[in-house]
Design a protein around this motif. Structure first.
Motif, short mmCIF file in Angstrom:
data_model
loop_
_atom_site.label_atom_id
_atom_site.label_comp_id
_atom_site.label_asym_id
_atom_site.label_seq_id
_atom_site.Cartn_x
_atom_site.Cartn_y
_atom_site.Cartn_z
N LEU A 1 -35.85 -24.54 67.58
CA LEU A 1 -34.85 -23.68 68.18
C LEU A 1 -34.57 -22.48 67.28
N PRO A 2 -34.29 -21.31 67.89
CA PRO A 2 -34.00 -20.13 67.06
C PRO A 2 -32.83 -20.38 66.11
N GLY A 3 -33.03 -20.10 64.86
CA GLY A 3 -31.99 -20.26 63.85
C GLY A 3 -31.85 -21.66 63.30
N ALA A 4 -32.57 -22.64 63.87
CA ALA A 4 -32.47 -24.02 63.39
C ALA A 4 -33.37 -24.23 62.19
N ASN A 5 -33.01 -25.19 61.39
CA ASN A 5 -33.85 -25.54 60.25
C ASN A 5 -35.01 -26.41 60.71
N ALA A 6 -36.04 -26.44 59.93
CA ALA A 6 -37.15 -27.33 60.21
C ALA A 6 -36.75 -28.75 59.85
N PRO A 7 -37.17 -29.74 60.63
CA PRO A 7 -36.83 -31.13 60.29
C PRO A 7 -37.44 -31.53 58.95
N ASP A 8 -36.79 -32.45 58.31
CA ASP A 8 -37.24 -32.90 57.00
C ASP A 8 -38.60 -33.58 57.11
N PRO A 9 -39.62 -33.07 56.42
CA PRO A 9 -40.95 -33.66 56.50
C PRO A 9 -40.96 -35.13 56.09
N GLY A 10 -40.12 -35.46 55.10
CA GLY A 10 -40.07 -36.85 54.67
C GLY A 10 -39.55 -37.77 55.76
N LEU A 11 -38.52 -37.33 56.51
CA LEU A 11 -38.00 -38.13 57.60
C LEU A 11 -39.02 -38.25 58.73
N ASP B 1 -38.17 -21.10 76.93
CA ASP B 1 -37.24 -20.08 77.41
C ASP B 1 -35.82 -20.38 76.95
N SER B 2 -34.88 -19.52 77.39
CA SER B 2 -33.48 -19.69 77.03
C SER B 2 -32.87 -20.94 77.64
N ALA B 3 -33.34 -21.32 78.82
CA ALA B 3 -32.79 -22.51 79.47
C ALA B 3 -33.07 -23.75 78.65
N LEU B 4 -34.29 -23.89 78.15
CA LEU B 4 -34.63 -25.05 77.34
C LEU B 4 -33.89 -25.02 76.01
N THR B 5 -33.82 -23.84 75.42
CA THR B 5 -33.08 -23.71 74.16
C THR B 5 -31.63 -24.14 74.33
N GLY B 6 -30.98 -23.65 75.39
CA GLY B 6 -29.59 -24.00 75.63
C GLY B 6 -29.40 -25.47 75.94
N PHE B 7 -30.40 -26.06 76.60
CA PHE B 7 -30.29 -27.47 76.94
C PHE B 7 -30.33 -28.33 75.69
N TYR B 8 -31.23 -27.99 74.80
CA TYR B 8 -31.29 -28.73 73.55
C TYR B 8 -30.01 -28.55 72.74
N SER B 9 -29.61 -27.30 72.57
CA SER B 9 -28.55 -27.00 71.62
C SER B 9 -27.16 -27.34 72.11
N SER B 10 -26.94 -27.44 73.43
CA SER B 10 -25.61 -27.76 73.92
C SER B 10 -25.57 -29.12 74.61
N SER B 11 -26.30 -29.29 75.70
CA SER B 11 -26.24 -30.53 76.47
C SER B 11 -26.62 -31.74 75.63
N LEU B 12 -27.69 -31.60 74.88
CA LEU B 12 -28.14 -32.75 74.11
C LEU B 12 -27.25 -33.00 72.90
N THR C 1 -32.21 -45.80 73.89
CA THR C 1 -32.96 -44.64 74.36
C THR C 1 -32.33 -43.37 73.79
N PRO C 2 -33.12 -42.38 73.52
CA PRO C 2 -32.58 -41.12 73.02
C PRO C 2 -31.97 -40.29 74.14
N PRO C 3 -30.97 -39.48 73.85
CA PRO C 3 -30.46 -38.57 74.87
C PRO C 3 -31.52 -37.52 75.17
N GLY C 4 -31.54 -37.08 76.42
CA GLY C 4 -32.55 -36.11 76.80
C GLY C 4 -32.50 -35.79 78.27
N ALA C 5 -33.59 -35.29 78.79
CA ALA C 5 -33.65 -34.91 80.20
C ALA C 5 -35.10 -34.88 80.66
N TYR C 6 -35.28 -35.15 81.94
CA TYR C 6 -36.57 -34.96 82.58
C TYR C 6 -36.59 -33.53 83.11
#
Length: 523
Positions: free
Chosen positions: A382-392, A408-419, A432-437
């Motif tokens: 996601l724009p502005g997000a850090n990269a996940p820890d390689p060790g994790l 697109d912006s819709a997917l970005t917003g879905f990750y950053s807010s809804s999830l 189960t992890p939170p998410g969406a189809y």
């Protein structure tokens, strides 16, 4: 090896898809493997203009007063004629309203069509209780449903009596009627050599795809053998079933297969994929082997060329298109750490790990080569997000997972807010992890999402459409709320028709196939 079997249409009458985390685990192990009848077009009724017949000429000239009187009489007659016509129309309209609403709707034409038409189909009427996937005909007038007559098979079943039989049903979208049914298990087992009496086996399907020429349904499959002594399972053969819809011979291709025991999840992005030459039945490739690619282009002799950037916002057509992207129907998820043995139900998110998982079949433009299942498993940065820890990532089995930018912006917003509305504390006790189809319209301008948020049962009844470019919600589609949920946390899948005018949802929560038809532009 390839064999042939006579065509068959039999009308007869993953467990629900395994929880996402279970399927993610399977990926790791394989990595290394439903109208209100629509109103018809307007009936055009033309009212003929009145005709006039010339009168015989007068033998004597008219006086000016006579002319004025005649003109007044003419105007009066014209006014009375118009009034009679208006009254007649009102009477006819009243009769139509009172006795024939359908006829009135036809007069109304397209303007009288509902903006959205919903059809819900219950495959349970055909004894199908586990829905796996859908495939649209290229013309968008039919949809094929793949499922099982029983519980969803799993790679690790401990009760082999639950092994289920596959089923394919083709529906007419306009009527909801069944056009054809097939029992793929029987086609496959007749074509393959017999197995040991002591060995039980199950056929696990990797999806369904409709060829561009509309003649073939393709079902990749794996034969899973079950050891009767310890119930351990192993994939023994990988195959491809080609069902001919024109009544000609079906074809079954299969080859020996052995799971890779040493896993390297750098290949998890495309685990399980095989490319088939449908003329010869040979496998000509295994895995796309291009981590980080966001699209692919078909080259000569079935070669798939990776692209680091998609040609356009459109998602591309994997059924005969020259290019296609990784943004085919799939799942957006928050990445979770593997369970701690001391507290196996406490699943915690890995910071900044946003996963995209999609599995589909891809046909070459000439229809000769078929790649399936093309499994795309990647991290979305996601724009502005850090990269996940390689060790994790390494510790939790993700390896050096490839990273791509969001579609697109819709997917970005879905990750950053809804999830992210789901806090760490709410994760405790979840399997189960939170998410969406998620599925994009073919032009990529509309994103459909059916959420799966922990503790939010209302989300099970809705599908939200978003403007891809802005992320703004466009509308919310709802299930038939008279339905009772058959389960929770079950697999679902969204799939747009090729023309983008219809959206299909299979949902094992309700054991339904729902089809929405849109009679207006969405964006």
């Amino acid at each position: 090896m390839a064999t042939s079997d006579p065509g068959e249409r039999e009308v007869s009458a993953q467990s629900e898809a395994a929880a996402r985390e279970r399927r993610l685990a399977a990926l790791r192990e394989l990595a290394g493997e439903r109208l209100h009848t629509g109103v018809t077009d307007a009936s055009q009724r033309a009212i003929s203009a009145p005709t006039t017949t010339p009168s015989a000429p007068s033998s004597a000239p008219s006086s000016p007063g006579a002319s004025v009187a005649a003109a007044k009489r003419g105007r009066g007659a014209w006014v009375w004629s118009v009034a009679l016509v208006v009254v007649a129309i009102a009477v006819i309209a009243g009769v139509v309203v009172r006795y024939s609403p359908t006829l009135l709707a036809r007069f109304a034409g397209k303007a009288g069509q509902p903006a959205i038409v919903t059809r819900t189909i219950s495959p349970q009427n055909e004894n199908i209780s586990c829905l796996i996937g859908t495939a649209w005909s290229p013309q968008g007038d039919r949809v094929a449903l793949l499922g099982y007559q029983g519980v969803c098979p799993q790679f690790d079943f401990s009760n082999t009596s639950t092994a289920s039989t596959g089923s394919v049903t083709v529906y007419d979208v306009a009527t909801g009627g069944i056009k054809a049914q097939f029992q793929p298990d029987s086609i496959i087992t007749r074509a393959m050599p017999p197995v040991s009496a002591q060995t039980q086996q199950s056929i696990v399907y990797g999806g369904i795809s409709w060829s561009a020429n509309e003649q073939t349904l393709a079902l990749p499959f794996v034969i899973v053998a079950v050891n009767p002594f310890d119930f351990s399972t192993s994939a023994t053969q990988v195959g491809l079933l080609l069902i001919n819809l024109s009544g000609n011979q079906n074809r079954v291709f299969y080859h020996s297969y052995q799971m890779v025991e040493t896993l390297d999840t750098t290949s998890a992005q495309t685990a399980g994929g095989f490319e088939w030459d449908t003329h010869t039945g040979n496998i000509i490739g295994h895995n796309l082997e291009q981590p980080g690619a966001v699209a692919y282009r078909w080259g000569a002799l079935g070669k798939l060329i990776p692209l680091k950037q998609a040609p356009s916002m459109a998602i591309g057509n994997p059924v005969g298109g020259q290019t296609f992207s990784i943004w085919q129907p799939g799942e957006a998820q928050i990445g979770l750490a593997q369970p701690n043995p001391a507290n196996p139900t406490a699943l915690m998110p890995i910071p900044d790990l946003y996963l995209w998982l999609s599995s589909f079949g891809a046909w070459s433009p000439d229809g000769r080569y078929f790649y399936a299942p093309a499994v795309m498993f990647t991290n979305v940065a996601l724009p502005g997000a850090n990269a996940p820890d390689p060790g994790l990532l390494k510790k939790n089995g993700y390896g050096s997972l490839a990273t791509v930018a969001p579609h697109d912006s819709a997917l970005t917003g879905f990750y950053s807010s809804s999830l992210q509305q789901v806090s760490f504390e709410e994760q405790n006790g979840l399997l189960t992890p939170p998410g969406a189809y998620v599925a994009w319209s073919p032009d990529g301008r509309v994103m459909a999402a059916r959420p799966q948020l922990p503790g939010d049962n209302a989300s099970l009844f809705t599908v939200t459409l978003y403007n891809s470019a802005t992320g703004a919600p466009l509308m919310t589609l709802r299930h038939d709320t008279k339905l009772a949920a058959a389960s929770t946390g079950a697999f679902a899948s969204l799939n747009w028709s090729p023309d983008g005018k219809r959206l299909a949802l299979i949902d094992n929560t309700f054991d339904t196939l729902t089809i929405w038809t849109f009679n207006k532009s969405l964006v």
